[in-house]
Scaffold this motif. Sequence first.
Motif, PDB file in Angstrom:
ATOM      1  N   VAL A 258       1.105  -1.329  -0.161  1.00 29.41           N
ATOM      2  CA  VAL A 258      -0.166   0.433  -0.016  1.00 29.41           C
ATOM      3  C   VAL A 258       0.453   1.062  -0.141  1.00 29.41           C
ATOM      4  O   VAL A 258       1.582   1.488   0.685  1.00 29.41           O
ATOM      5  CB  VAL A 258      -1.018   0.411   1.479  1.00 29.41           C
ATOM      6  N   ASP A 259       0.672   2.241  -0.963  1.00 34.61           N
ATOM      7  CA  ASP A 259       1.010   3.390  -0.973  1.00 34.61           C
ATOM      8  C   ASP A 259       0.739   4.126  -0.024  1.00 34.61           C
ATOM      9  O   ASP A 259      -0.309   4.646  -0.253  1.00 34.61           O
ATOM     10  CB  ASP A 259       1.206   3.942  -2.384  1.00 34.61           C
ATOM     11  N   THR A 260       0.945   4.212   0.996  1.00 33.37           N
ATOM     12  CA  THR A 260       0.428   5.042   2.011  1.00 33.37           C
ATOM     13  C   THR A 260       0.730   6.375   1.945  1.00 33.37           C
ATOM     14  O   THR A 260       0.193   7.334   2.124  1.00 33.37           O
ATOM     15  CB  THR A 260       1.415   4.607   4.148  1.00 33.37           C
ATOM     16  N   THR A 261       1.605   7.092   1.131  1.00 35.10           N
ATOM     17  CA  THR A 261       1.825   8.597   0.975  1.00 35.10           C
ATOM     18  C   THR A 261       0.977   9.123   0.069  1.00 35.10           C
ATOM     19  O   THR A 261       0.520  10.468  -0.060  1.00 35.10           O
ATOM     20  CB  THR A 261       3.049   8.699   0.371  1.00 35.10           C
ATOM     21  N   SER A 262      -0.374   8.473  -0.696  1.00 36.81           N
ATOM     22  CA  SER A 262      -0.757   8.658  -1.469  1.00 36.81           C
ATOM     23  C   SER A 262      -2.159   8.222  -0.780  1.00 36.81           C
ATOM     24  O   SER A 262      -3.612   8.784  -1.900  1.00 36.81           O
ATOM     25  CB  SER A 262      -0.629   8.485  -2.450  1.00 36.81           C
ATOM     26  N   LEU A 263      -2.438   8.426   0.386  1.00 43.40           N
ATOM     27  CA  LEU A 263      -4.080   7.898   1.144  1.00 43.40           C
ATOM     28  C   LEU A 263      -4.742   8.068   0.929  1.00 43.40           C
ATOM     29  O   LEU A 263      -4.689   9.562   1.666  1.00 43.40           O
ATOM     30  CB  LEU A 263      -2.992   6.753   2.419  1.00 43.40           C
TER      31      LEU A 263
END
Length: 363
Positions: A258-263
């Motif tokens: 999961v790309d948490t920077t774009s959550l």
Amino acid sequence: MNYEIDFLAVGEKKSGDAICIRWGNLEGTREEQKVVVIDAGYAATGAKIVEHLEKFYHTKTIDLLISTHPDADHVGGLETVLENAEVREFWIHQPWEHNDNLAQEFRDGRITDASIARRMQENLQKAYDAVKLARKKEIEIKEPFQGMTWDNANLVIVGPIHSYYETLIPEFARMPERVAAESSSGFIKQGFEAFVEKAKKIITIIAEWASDEGIDDKDTTSAQNNSSVILKLELDGHTLLFTGDAGITALEKAIDFVDTTSLKFIQVPHHGSKRNIGPSILNKLIGNILPEGETRDIAAFVSCAPGSDKHPSQAVINAFTRRGVKVIATEGLDKCYFNGKLSRQGWTSVTPRPFVSDYNIEE
């Protein structure tokens, strides 16, 4: 790319999940859009899903129907949806098919792999019946495990891992007693739980902004909950995460994908239960606690019944809010998160659930 995420109201006293999603050119033709449904609540929820799709998405066609796990509050309406909508593809786990060498996990030597499969079909009847109906209607069925993608990888399954899922099956509800368990353990547990039930009392929690209260990093949710499908949508540079009833262990195994920077959006697991999240996993998914008053551009939706006495936990709401996330609860009303334009007569902006510094809980 525009999208709409609708959390439908499920249940009056007991919570459940039913999520409708549409993305693409929402002002264009149906062929320019994708429609996905995640879970179908209780039996009465199925008709509501079909009605919602017709009224707001102008279609009775579901491109992909996903069942996260076989709990009654998630699978109850699947048959109604399959009967009354055109479902093109159906993703659902079939634990009764994962029975090779499973009998050796249990104490009773009379148990066979075949008898375990039959027991799971009976225990998980709603899910099993949905699979039978889908096969009868010749709908394509797949089991969703980590790494599967759909719609050119706009949708990605990030959990569970196939091997992890199979370790959970012997712990599903109403399965026989495990080899490692003591014969009296069920009685002892039952007696202890009865004692705890009688000993419950109302206590007041005093919450401070700088630290989480009422949650920890111990995973105490059920194996069936941890078997939940966890999926992400990546649309218009936004990551949208759907967690079912997954617990801390399952979320930990999924987070690297999961790309948490774009959550931008996250489903609060298990209707906001305090047993499914802890400070560490929240810090990894969302970030550390912010100074009071600061926010992140992230919304967290939680599906919960208006009459539920335990969902959502205020400790969970506080934990998300400390990290700058707006928490939106259904509580008897359909709620929508969208990107682009949304014009629905009678729909208004919602107010996030607030941080509460002192509240009562039953313990």
